[in-house]
Write an enzyme that holds these catalytic residues in place. Structure first.
Site, PDB file in Angstrom:
ATOM      1  N   CYS A  68      33.991  35.932  46.717  1.00 48.82           N
ATOM      2  CA  CYS A  68      32.918  35.437  47.578  1.00 48.82           C
ATOM      3  C   CYS A  68      32.225  36.606  48.259  1.00 48.82           C
ATOM      4  O   CYS A  68      32.828  37.614  48.589  1.00 48.82           O
ATOM      5  CB  CYS A  68      33.396  34.445  48.618  1.00 48.82           C
ATOM      6  SG  CYS A  68      34.311  33.039  47.991  1.00 48.82           S
TER       7      CYS A  68
ATOM      8  N   ARG B 274      31.620  40.910  43.206  1.00 50.76           N
ATOM      9  CA  ARG B 274      32.852  40.324  43.719  1.00 50.76           C
ATOM     10  C   ARG B 274      33.284  39.098  42.917  1.00 50.76           C
ATOM     11  O   ARG B 274      34.410  38.630  43.044  1.00 50.76           O
ATOM     12  CB  ARG B 274      32.674  39.939  45.194  1.00 50.76           C
ATOM     13  CG  ARG B 274      32.390  41.119  46.086  1.00 50.76           C
ATOM     14  CD  ARG B 274      32.082  40.678  47.503  1.00 50.76           C
ATOM     15  NE  ARG B 274      33.248  40.193  48.191  1.00 50.76           N
ATOM     16  CZ  ARG B 274      34.091  40.947  48.895  1.00 50.76           C
ATOM     17  NH1 ARG B 274      33.895  42.244  48.964  1.00 50.76           N
ATOM     18  NH2 ARG B 274      35.125  40.420  49.513  1.00 50.76           N
TER      19      ARG B 274
ATOM     20  N   TRP C 154      33.126  31.682  45.059  1.00 52.19           N
ATOM     21  CA  TRP C 154      34.059  31.611  43.931  1.00 52.19           C
ATOM     22  C   TRP C 154      34.940  30.400  44.193  1.00 52.19           C
ATOM     23  O   TRP C 154      35.687  30.359  45.168  1.00 52.19           O
ATOM     24  CB  TRP C 154      34.885  32.891  43.847  1.00 52.19           C
ATOM     25  CG  TRP C 154      35.668  33.053  42.579  1.00 52.19           C
ATOM     26  CD1 TRP C 154      35.213  33.492  41.379  1.00 52.19           C
ATOM     27  CD2 TRP C 154      37.060  32.790  42.399  1.00 52.19           C
ATOM     28  NE1 TRP C 154      36.229  33.524  40.458  1.00 52.19           N
ATOM     29  CE2 TRP C 154      37.376  33.095  41.064  1.00 52.19           C
ATOM     30  CE3 TRP C 154      38.073  32.333  43.230  1.00 52.19           C
ATOM     31  CZ2 TRP C 154      38.654  32.966  40.534  1.00 52.19           C
ATOM     32  CZ3 TRP C 154      39.363  32.187  42.714  1.00 52.19           C
ATOM     33  CH2 TRP C 154      39.628  32.502  41.378  1.00 52.19           C
TER      34      TRP C 154
ATOM     35  N   ASN D  12      34.539  32.558  53.522  1.00 53.78           N
ATOM     36  CA  ASN D  12      35.314  33.235  52.490  1.00 53.78           C
ATOM     37  C   ASN D  12      36.784  33.025  52.811  1.00 53.78           C
ATOM     38  O   ASN D  12      37.203  33.165  53.952  1.00 53.78           O
ATOM     39  CB  ASN D  12      34.988  34.728  52.476  1.00 53.78           C
ATOM     40  CG  ASN D  12      35.629  35.457  51.310  1.00 53.78           C
ATOM     41  OD1 ASN D  12      36.215  34.832  50.434  1.00 53.78           O
ATOM     42  ND2 ASN D  12      35.511  36.767  51.291  1.00 53.78           N
ATOM     43  N   GLY D  13      37.594  32.660  51.809  1.00 54.45           N
ATOM     44  CA  GLY D  13      39.012  32.461  52.026  1.00 54.45           C
ATOM     45  C   GLY D  13      39.427  31.019  51.810  1.00 54.45           C
ATOM     46  O   GLY D  13      38.711  30.241  51.164  1.00 54.45           O
TER      47      GLY D  13
ATOM     48  N   GLU E 228      47.623  49.153  30.644  1.00 58.18           N
ATOM     49  CA  GLU E 228      46.280  49.186  31.238  1.00 58.18           C
ATOM     50  C   GLU E 228      45.208  49.105  30.158  1.00 58.18           C
ATOM     51  O   GLU E 228      44.186  48.434  30.333  1.00 58.18           O
ATOM     52  CB  GLU E 228      46.117  50.468  32.067  1.00 58.18           C
ATOM     53  CG  GLU E 228      44.718  50.705  32.628  1.00 58.18           C
ATOM     54  CD  GLU E 228      44.279  49.674  33.655  1.00 58.18           C
ATOM     55  OE1 GLU E 228      43.095  49.731  34.056  1.00 58.18           O
ATOM     56  OE2 GLU E 228      45.084  48.810  34.056  1.00 58.18           O
TER      57      GLU E 228
ATOM     58  N   LYS F 290      42.347  46.083  29.998  1.00 60.35           N
ATOM     59  CA  LYS F 290      40.897  46.294  29.967  1.00 60.35           C
ATOM     60  C   LYS F 290      40.262  45.494  28.834  1.00 60.35           C
ATOM     61  O   LYS F 290      39.194  44.905  28.995  1.00 60.35           O
ATOM     62  CB  LYS F 290      40.578  47.787  29.796  1.00 60.35           C
ATOM     63  CG  LYS F 290      40.807  48.611  31.020  1.00 60.35           C
ATOM     64  CD  LYS F 290      39.817  48.248  32.127  1.00 60.35           C
ATOM     65  CE  LYS F 290      40.365  48.568  33.499  1.00 60.35           C
ATOM     66  NZ  LYS F 290      41.366  47.609  33.987  1.00 60.35           N
TER      67      LYS F 290
ATOM     68  N   GLU G  77      40.253  41.830  29.823  1.00 66.27           N
ATOM     69  CA  GLU G  77      39.360  41.525  30.934  1.00 66.27           C
ATOM     70  C   GLU G  77      37.904  41.398  30.507  1.00 66.27           C
ATOM     71  O   GLU G  77      37.206  40.470  30.944  1.00 66.27           O
ATOM     72  CB  GLU G  77      39.456  42.634  32.000  1.00 66.27           C
ATOM     73  CG  GLU G  77      40.703  42.577  32.852  1.00 66.27           C
ATOM     74  CD  GLU G  77      40.730  43.701  33.873  1.00 66.27           C
ATOM     75  OE1 GLU G  77      41.025  43.430  35.041  1.00 66.27           O
ATOM     76  OE2 GLU G  77      40.460  44.861  33.488  1.00 66.27           O
TER      77      GLU G  77
ATOM     78  N   HIS H 143      62.727  45.412  18.801  1.00 65.98           N
ATOM     79  CA  HIS H 143      63.345  44.279  19.481  1.00 65.98           C
ATOM     80  C   HIS H 143      62.428  43.057  19.504  1.00 65.98           C
ATOM     81  O   HIS H 143      62.573  42.188  20.358  1.00 65.98           O
ATOM     82  CB  HIS H 143      63.749  44.681  20.908  1.00 65.98           C
ATOM     83  CG  HIS H 143      64.768  45.763  20.952  1.00 65.98           C
ATOM     84  ND1 HIS H 143      66.118  45.523  20.805  1.00 65.98           N
ATOM     85  CD2 HIS H 143      64.644  47.113  21.092  1.00 65.98           C
ATOM     86  CE1 HIS H 143      66.773  46.667  20.867  1.00 65.98           C
ATOM     87  NE2 HIS H 143      65.906  47.645  21.037  1.00 65.98           N
TER      88      HIS H 143
ATOM     89  N   LYS I   7      36.304  40.634  41.788  1.00 65.69           N
ATOM     90  CA  LYS I   7      36.678  42.010  42.114  1.00 65.69           C
ATOM     91  C   LYS I   7      37.767  42.068  43.166  1.00 65.69           C
ATOM     92  O   LYS I   7      38.732  42.814  43.047  1.00 65.69           O
ATOM     93  CB  LYS I   7      35.446  42.770  42.608  1.00 65.69           C
ATOM     94  CG  LYS I   7      35.700  44.253  42.877  1.00 65.69           C
ATOM     95  CD  LYS I   7      36.022  44.992  41.604  1.00 65.69           C
ATOM     96  CE  LYS I   7      36.157  46.477  41.820  1.00 65.69           C
ATOM     97  NZ  LYS I   7      36.585  47.167  40.593  1.00 65.69           N
TER      98      LYS I   7
END
Length: 615
Positions: A2, A27, A75, A101-102, A485, A489, A492, A508, A610
């Site tokens: 948000c 965001r 959001w 927000n929240g 990582e 990426k 995402e 394994h 974000k």
């Protein structure tokens, strides 16, 4: 998540708010709206979807001119992303507009109370509860700031609330608890926002608000109180980056720009770390050397890419300090009854400094009397303020949702922390620490060398964009978190199935998924770690024998690794522990280019935000 913007001044509020929201699009959001006060009335517009939908709505249904207003990008948490659920929300009498927000955790109880009083709800959001409660208080004669404080004190959860009232011209009021909010200080105008990027075009002077505070802005003043209305303090600070830092500077994506900013970001994070006394120094370290010498366990707590930075840190910190180091997912940390005590050092890593899971982990750790060090990129954020110490990464604004320079600078900050602990605990002499810092100082040039030779990686990405459904990544030691990582990426921003594995775990189970032409990226340690290096080369042989297409990231001149590679991505020579700083870069660039070739929105990938400010 948000974005919030509030404005009170001499400019047209609609323009200031829209431009502010545009700078907060990174965001993550799924609807947008704004409200202004004009001629003693509220006027508003809100639309689901991108900010462009709201702009189109405003062009066809213009709002009256106003110099006072609030705006929001939402959001969705409570209720689907619809026009009705978009912010702002209005009080029952239509005189108060609120953005939020929240999450208000006790909204169901409060909503039942309001319904019993005859209030009709028009949305599925928790935010509408706050709008009605504030409206109820102002209808009884309370001023907007007083009403905000009364209502905020009744709310449970994490929230930033910003409101305007038709009855109070030239006033915007906000309250915060566990959610980001900053004040921008201008000349004849003042701003509220969830991020300084929203008002950086207008001012770089800001106020850092504390917990459970109410702030009232007018064109000429800023007043801060606690929820009970008692005067309270806010810390002024100056933002050391300007508007140009948030622009793409000729790149097609913010993410690509940020990948290329990494040499400077790493250099800035290393700047000023060596004292005239020949000692490593950190930012705001409010823990004495005596306390650090008593520490017998280190626990790193983080989410997402920051978690992988923590995994790299574990190898370095244990090697340099000989102190046991654990790495925990923040979302799991406090729910598994972790064993921490006053002899434990908890290190939290968060780019935004507002990550809800990480913030809750900090509070749990402090309840157990553990000392907390934060690694963060955002001056004035909640996590640094609630920690005993902070190491700032100095990466500058990171607009792309998928972290790149944020990740690399977090790794650097972790190295600095490990070396500092080794220094104060007497595990390394000053010249030993200095030698590693010297090598760290050489890394920006090596990262730049990787970027200068990135075109073959782009070519590979474009070739693979239309032909691959799954990509695998392998690594050992610090190469393992780099593999994780790299896979993250690709997931995402390219929406491909991608998995990172510890190379030693191949036999394994994971080797069963290797088929003819399966693309596998392998991070090979420098040859100086002979046993480790040779084992990874053996792993390459194993997957290639089963038909895998091997893309090998190896030190320049590594003939053994090159002989088993279908493609080699050369890395500059460096110590094993520092190799992630160069190995992660081509994987970032590969994901960015592949997602571009697929036609995806690289900076704002679907379903992601974000700054994740709810648990």
């Amino acid at each position: 998540m948000c974005g919030i913007v509030g404005y009170c001044g001499h400019q047209q509020a609609e323009h200031v708010i829209i431009e502010g929201l545009r700078r907060l699009e990174y965001r993550g959001y799924d609807s947008a709206g704004l409200a202004v006060v004009a001629d003693g009335s509220l006027h508003w517009a809100k639309k689901s979807g991108k900010l462009a939908n709201l702009v189109s709505e405003l062009e066809s249904h213009r709002l009256p001119e106003s110099t006072q207003g609030i705006g929001h990008t939402r959001w969705a948490t409570h209720g689907a992303p619809t026009d009705a659920n978009a912010h702002p929300h209005l009080s029952a009498d239509g005189k108060v507009a609120v953005v939020h927000n929240g999450i208000i955790e006790n909204f169901a109880t409060l909503k039942a109370e309001l319904i019993a009083e005859g209030v009709t709800f028009v949305s599925d959001t928790d935010t509408e509860v706050a709008a009605h409660l504030i409206g109820r208080e102002t209808a009884k004669g309370a001023g907007l700031a007083e009403a905000m404080g009364r209502v905020a004190s009744r709310l449970a959860g994490a929230f930033t609330l910003v409101a305007v009232s038709a009855d109070e011209p030239d006033v915007v009021v906000a309250a915060r608890r566990n959610s980001p909010l900053v004040v921008g200080l201008g000349e004849g105008e003042n701003f509220l926002a969830s991020d300084v990027a929203a008002f950086i075009e207008h001012t770089r002077d800001a106020l850092e608000l504390g917990q459970d505070q109410v702030v009232t802005i007018t064109p000429e003043s800023v007043t801060v109180t606690d929820f009970e209305g008692r005067p309270s303090e806010a810390r002024p600070y100056h933002v050391d980056w300007d508007l140009s830092a948030a622009e793409k500077q000729g790149h097609d994506w913010f993410m690509r720009k940020e990948i290329f900013e990494q040499p400077k970001a790493v250099a800035d994070t290393l700047l000023g770390r060596w004292s005239d006394r020949g000692e490593l120094v950190l930012d705001e370290l409010r823990i004495s050397p005596e306390e650090l010498r008593r520490i017998n366990k280190i626990v790193i707590v983080a989410c997402g890419s920051s978690f992988y930075a923590g995994m790299v840190a574990k190898y370095a910190i244990e090697h340099w300090t000989r102190v046991a180091c654990e790495v925990e997912l923040a979302s799991e940390f406090r729910y598994r009854d972790p064993i921490i005590d006053p002899m434990t050092l908890v290190v939290t890593i968060s780019q935004s400094g507002e990550t809800a899971d990480t913030l809750m982990a900090i509070r749990h750790a402090r309840e157990q009397q553990a000392r907390v060090i934060a690694i963060c990129n955002t001056n004035g954020a909640t996590i640094p303020r609630e920690s005993d110490a902070v190491i700032y990464t100095h990466a500058g604004p990171e607009i792309g949702v998928a972290s790149t320079k944020g990740f690399l600078t977090q790794v650097v900050a972790c190295y600095l922390l490990g070396l500092y602990l080794a220094q104060v605990r007497g595990m390394k002499y000053g010249d030993e620490v200095h030698a590693i810092v010297d090598e760290l100082n050489s890394m920006p040039d090596k990262i730049q060398a990787v970027l200068d030779g990135i075109e073959p990686v782009y070519k590979l990405a474009r070739k693979m964009a239309m032909s691959e459904d799954a990509v695998f990544f392998l690594g050992r030691h610090v190469g393992y978190p780099v593999a994780l990582e790299g896979a993250l990426k690709l997931k995402e921003i390219a929406y491909l199935h991608a998995e990172g594995f510890a190379a030693g775990e191949l036999k394994h189970g994971p080797i069963a998924v290797i088929e003819q032409d399966t693309p596998v990226f392998v991070v090979v340690p420098p040859e100086g770690r002979d046993q480790l290096h040779d084992k990874v080369v053996s792993n390459i042989e194993e997957i290639r024998a089963r038909g895998a297409r091997t893309i090998v990231l190896a030190e320049e001149g590594d003939a053994a690794a090159e002989s088993f590679a279908d493609m080699v991505i050369p890395l500059p020579k460096c110590s094993t522990l520092l190799q992630p700083l160069v190995a992660a870069v081509p994987l970032q660039a590969f994901a960015c280019e592949l997602a571009t070739a697929k036609g995806h929105d690289v900076d704002q990938p679907r379903n992601l935000a974000k700054s994740v400010t709810v648990e």
